[in-house]
Write an enzyme that holds these catalytic residues in place. Structure first.
Site, PDB file in Angstrom:
ATOM      1  CB  CYS A   1      -1.002   0.503   1.080  1.00 10.79           C
ATOM      2  SG  CYS A   1      -1.916   2.028   1.315  1.00 10.79           S
TER       3      CYS A   1
ATOM      4  CG  ASN B   1      22.538   8.323  22.108  1.00  7.16           C
ATOM      5  OD1 ASN B   1      23.588   7.252  22.551  1.00  7.16           O
ATOM      6  ND2 ASN B   1      23.485   9.378  22.108  1.00  7.16           N
TER       7      ASN B   1
ATOM      8  NE  ARG C   1      29.624   7.003  28.474  1.00  6.87           N
ATOM      9  CZ  ARG C   1      30.679   8.107  28.019  1.00  6.87           C
ATOM     10  NH1 ARG C   1      32.092   8.350  29.644  1.00  6.87           N
ATOM     11  NH2 ARG C   1      31.018   8.789  26.866  1.00  6.87           N
TER      12      ARG C   1
ATOM     13  CD1 TRP D   1      28.551   4.747  19.139  1.00  2.00           C
ATOM     14  CD2 TRP D   1      27.878   6.042  17.950  1.00  2.00           C
ATOM     15  NE1 TRP D   1      27.803   4.465  18.321  1.00  2.00           N
ATOM     16  CE2 TRP D   1      27.039   5.108  17.521  1.00  2.00           C
ATOM     17  CE3 TRP D   1      27.852   6.973  16.024  1.00  2.00           C
ATOM     18  CZ2 TRP D   1      25.826   4.687  16.272  1.00  2.00           C
ATOM     19  CZ3 TRP D   1      26.809   6.802  15.396  1.00  2.00           C
ATOM     20  CH2 TRP D   1      25.908   5.299  15.929  1.00  2.00           C
TER      21      TRP D   1
ATOM     22  CB  CYS E   1       0.871   0.872   4.423  1.00  3.74           C
ATOM     23  SG  CYS E   1      -0.676   0.519   4.549  1.00  3.74           S
TER      24      CYS E   1
ATOM     25  CG  HIS F   1      25.095   8.718  18.299  1.00  7.64           C
ATOM     26  ND1 HIS F   1      26.790   9.392  18.869  1.00  7.64           N
ATOM     27  CD2 HIS F   1      25.106   7.629  19.536  1.00  7.64           C
ATOM     28  CE1 HIS F   1      27.165   9.077  19.662  1.00  7.64           C
ATOM     29  NE2 HIS F   1      26.342   7.763  20.361  1.00  7.64           N
ATOM     30  CG  ASN F   2      20.983  12.383  19.204  1.00  2.29           C
ATOM     31  OD1 ASN F   2      21.987  12.327  20.194  1.00  2.29           O
ATOM     32  ND2 ASN F   2      21.206  13.670  18.605  1.00  2.29           N
TER      33      ASN F   2
ATOM     34  CD1 TRP G   1      23.986  14.896  16.655  1.00  3.76           C
ATOM     35  CD2 TRP G   1      22.519  15.617  14.683  1.00  3.76           C
ATOM     36  NE1 TRP G   1      22.484  15.135  17.489  1.00  3.76           N
ATOM     37  CE2 TRP G   1      21.483  16.124  16.183  1.00  3.76           C
ATOM     38  CE3 TRP G   1      22.005  16.068  14.171  1.00  3.76           C
ATOM     39  CZ2 TRP G   1      20.630  16.312  16.768  1.00  3.76           C
ATOM     40  CZ3 TRP G   1      20.327  16.536  14.307  1.00  3.76           C
ATOM     41  CH2 TRP G   1      20.307  16.664  15.403  1.00  3.76           C
TER      42      TRP G   1
END
Length: 800
Positions: A68, A483, A405, A412, A71, A479-480, A476
């Site tokens: 669709c 997160n 970390r 990153w 969709c 990366h968010n 960027w």
């Protein structure tokens, strides 16, 4: 009337083209429009009942068909809704089911789905056979995530019985409830959001902090005059922190909006995510005994993190692949090329990256061994002022615990720096860094689930990157997204919570609001911040090891390796006393060998080791040629005595060509001993002799052993003394080989019996066999004579 998947004139015009393309690409029905990395719960015939029936959370479910067009156009907004309401999951879940596959069509018919996309709401503890609330149907032209979020809240409040047990109350609070709040609740902070009746900010912030402890959020309407007057509220919306005893203070934020309230409240003292203990810096310092805590400034990037990421990437992750071939090799070449081009490191590290790049470009085969790569990485050819520090030393990427970390943060940071460096230096390809990152993560990154999530993100929007600044922003933004996805997971460091970065404190100008008071990123300000934060001038060199010490450690490591190799050769010589073992050449001898020109590989390493390389297959290390460098193979094979694993040869035919057998046997021994004597000769001869060494590798030794005309030319240009020395060596070699020929003529069966045994063992066996034979012969003669005497003795007859 049932709604159908609407079509526009534009869609009708391109539909035939779309249908043709659809026949040549993988059908979307096979994979659907969503993946697990979209934070959307994927439903199917197998799990739909277990998810929707008697669930403790309310469910928002999209019924769609992957063919669709509407969709497909709506899917990005539904994904954003799932990311935007991730913190609401204990109360509200976002799900989807693809009705196009045949196995799901019956499920969609059972829920009375006749058009796509259709979104239904299922309240908590829904019973079997529930069809959901059709009043939650979203119009197909909705393209506003805040509207979708508001409709979700309206549906949640419209079905208060039963209420999701994890969801706090969303109705307004009164002054009487505020006065007794701390008597019935253990929260440290009470946040009161004053707003108008048609505002959703208070309810959204309440759901955003649903997974956090020691904080409670309630909305207060502007009509609650007693509280408004008591606190002196004049702005709507606004947020106040209320404490026991009637004390209060206003929460200072840059903008009076949902995102700013949420972020500020999550950072209050004592506010932690549910199930995670509060971590303070003093505890980190006292509990970390193996590695001390390093103070750092989070407004800077640290070179120690970048070098640690390189070490782990090149020495740990790549080491998991014995052989690197095909697409993986191409990915490695792109990765090293980008590092050599844009890494803003110290000269010793940059020199090593350039050396690796030159070596990889010189490889013509479609595969390499990591052992060969490691030789270049460890600088075993000892290129001056070239090294990569070993070990990790995390600073800005250190975590409160060893499993938090570190390397993911370092990866990153490394690629952010590379993308900014490509933009600053004016790279020609906007996706050069992003493509290298994508291919490296796809082939080598240890977390395979993380690699799959990143690949899903790259497939969605990497083709939209057309400029170098857009590449910086793309990385960027993704990366968010990561997160947001892993926020609240077990991998999240409580001391460094996953937030949308940069935070309002770090970059106030990066955050703004639109006309609906929804948070909005100022991408121009974000780009300016990224170019400044990840620039080479903002990289600190604190906590780095001195370059001279790095080079000293590297030289010491090489010395110990050479010593271990020498001991290995000596041990090998002791195990085989009759073998002549070549000693590793000194630097002076290496220079002499370069002056001589390329030597036969059999001469350099011995015929036996060359045969081992041929049998080693893909894992065998072979030295590669690099311009200006001469690599020497170092093998550390541990061999067992020949008797171990000895096998009997298959029985051959009785008819054997004795002439060819004898000639081949003599020839093999002559070649092997000639090669070994050549190695010994190269090690012991002086430079003058090496300069006048003949071109051919075989000399009078073959003349003596095989009766052939020698290949070694007559040394007409040598002095008489040197010519005499050469003739004397040839005579000695001929005597040595002549002895071997005589031993060979003693009998082929003796040679066959000596497999796996020494000459002493064979001699003892022959002596014992002869002694036993003599004993048996003596016993035979003794008993035969005794029997003969008994037969010859006359018998006496008594006539009495």
């Amino acid at each position: 009337m049932a709604r159908r998947c609407a079509t526009s004139r534009w869609f009708t015009d391109i539909y035939p083209v779309f249908l043709c393309l659809w026949l040549y690409v993988p059908c979307p029905a096979e994979t659907g429009l969503y993946t697990a990395s979209d934070q959307i719960l994927l439903l199917s015939r197998e799990n739909v009942d277990s998810v929707l029936v008697n669930s403790t959370a309310a469910m928002v479910v999209e019924f769609y068909a992957s063919w669709c067009g509407h969709c497909v156009a709506f899917s990005p907004f539904y994904k954003k809704l799932a990311r935007d309401t991730k913190e609401w999951k204990p109360a509200v879940n976002i799900a989807a089911i693809d009705c196009a596959p045949e196995e799901n069509r019956e499920v969609c018919r059972d829920f009375r789905i006749t058009g796509y996309p259709t979104i239904k709401f299922f309240h908590a503890y829904s019973e079997a056979g529930s069809l959901g609330f059709t009043s939650f149907l979203f119009p197909a032209n909705i393209r506003d995530v805040p509207d979708l979020r508001h409709k979700t809240i309206d549906s949640l409040e419209g079905n208060k019985d039963p209420w999701p047990p994890a969801c706090p109350p969303l109705e307004p609070i009164s002054q009487a409830e505020v006065d007794v709040f701390f008597e019935t609740n253990s929260a440290l902070h009470l946040a009161l959001i004053f707003e108008n009746a048609n505002s959703y900010i208070g309810r959204e912030v309440t759901l955003d902090l649903l997974q956090f402890e020691n904080i409670a959020v309630r909305r207060v309407l502007d009509s609650e005059t007693s509280l408004v007057t008591k606190l002196g509220v004049t702005d709507f919306p606004s947020c106040y922190l209320y404490y026991p005893g009637g004390n209060f203070t206003r929460l200072r934020v840059n903008n009076e909006a949902r995102m700013f309230y949420t972020y500020a409240l999550q950072g209050l003292r004592g506010v932690v995510r549910s199930g995670k203990a509060t971590v303070v810096l003093t505890e980190i310092q006292s509990n970390s005994t193996k590695e001390p805590w390093r103070q750092f400034n989070n407004s800077h990037v640290y070179m120690a993190d970048l070098e640690s990421a390189l070490h782990y990437s090149l020495r740990v992750e790549l080491a998991a692949h014995d052989i690197i071939r095909g697409d993986a090799l191409n990915a490695l070449k792109k990765y090293i090329s980008v590092l050599a081009k844009y890494f803003p490191g110290r000269p010793v590290v940059v020199n090593l990256l350039k050396t690796l790049k030159a070596w990889l470009q010189d490889q013509t085969e479609n595969k390499i061994s990591y052992k060969a790569f490691e030789d270049v990485l460890d600088n075993r050819v000892q290129v001056p002022h070239t090294a990569l520090p070993e070990g990790v030393r995390w600073v800005g990427c250190q975590g409160s615990q060893p499993h938090f970390r570190r390397y993911p943060c370092g990866v990153w940071t490394l690629f952010h720096v590379l993308s900014v460096q490509a933009n600053s230096t004016g790279g020609s390809d906007p996706v050069e860094v992003l493509s290298a990152m994508r291919s490296y993560i796809h082939h080598f990154f240890g977390c395979r689930a993380c690699a799959e999530h990143f690949e899903n993100m790259a497939q969605e929007g990497l083709e939209q990157v057309g400029t170098l600044p857009s590449a910086v922003l793309w990385l960027w933004f993704r990366h968010n997204q990561v997160n947001n996805r892993i926020s609240g997971d077990l991998s999240e460091d409580p001391f460094f919570p996953k937030i949308q970065w940069p935070s309002p404190e770090t970059c106030p100008a990066c955050h703004t609001v639109n006309e609906k008071r929804e948070h909005k990123w100022s991408k121009d300000e974000v780009l300016s911040f990224l170019l400044s934060h990840y620039s080479s001038s903002n990289i600190l060199t604190d906590y780095l090891e001195d370059e001279n010490k790095i080079l000293e450690k590297q030289n010491e490591k090489h010395r110990l390796q050479n010593l271990a190799y020498q001991k290995h050769l000596e041990r090998k010589a002791r195990e085989a006393p009759n073998a002549v073992t070549p000693s590793p050449p000194t630097p002076t001898q290496e220079e002499e060998e370069e002056e001589e020109g390329p030597q036969d590989e059999t001469e350099a390493y011995g015929e036996e080791e060359v045969e081992d390389e041929e049998e080693g297959g893909e894992g065998a290390y072979r030295p590669s040629k690099v311009p200006g460098m001469k690599f020497r193979e170092r093998r550390y094979d541990h061999r067992f005595p020949s008797i171990i694993g000895m096998k009997f040869r298959e029985k051959a035919d009785d008819i054997v060509d004795l002439d060819s057998f004898v000639n081949q046997n003599f020839k093999d021994k002559a070649l092997q001993l000639a090669a070994l004597s050549r190695v010994k000769q190269r090690t012991l001869q002086t430079k003058v002799e090496l300069d006048h060494k003949p071109v051919f590798g075989l000399g009078m030794e073959l003349d003596t052993a095989l009766g052939m005309i020698g290949l070694q030319p007559v040394d007409t240009d040598l002095e008489p003394s040197q010519r005499g020395q050469r003739l004397q060596k040839r005579e000695l070699s001929g005597q040595y080989f002549g002895g071997e020929v005589k031993l060979s003529h003693k009998g082929r069966w003796m040679s066959a019996l000596s497999i796996g045994f020494s000459n002493l063992d064979i001699s003892l066996c022959i002596f014992l066999y002869f002694l036993s034979s003599m004993c048996l012969l003596a016993m035979y003669v003794f008993f035969k004579n005794r029997l003969r005497r008994r037969r010859a003795k006359p018998k006496t007859v008594n006539f009495t």
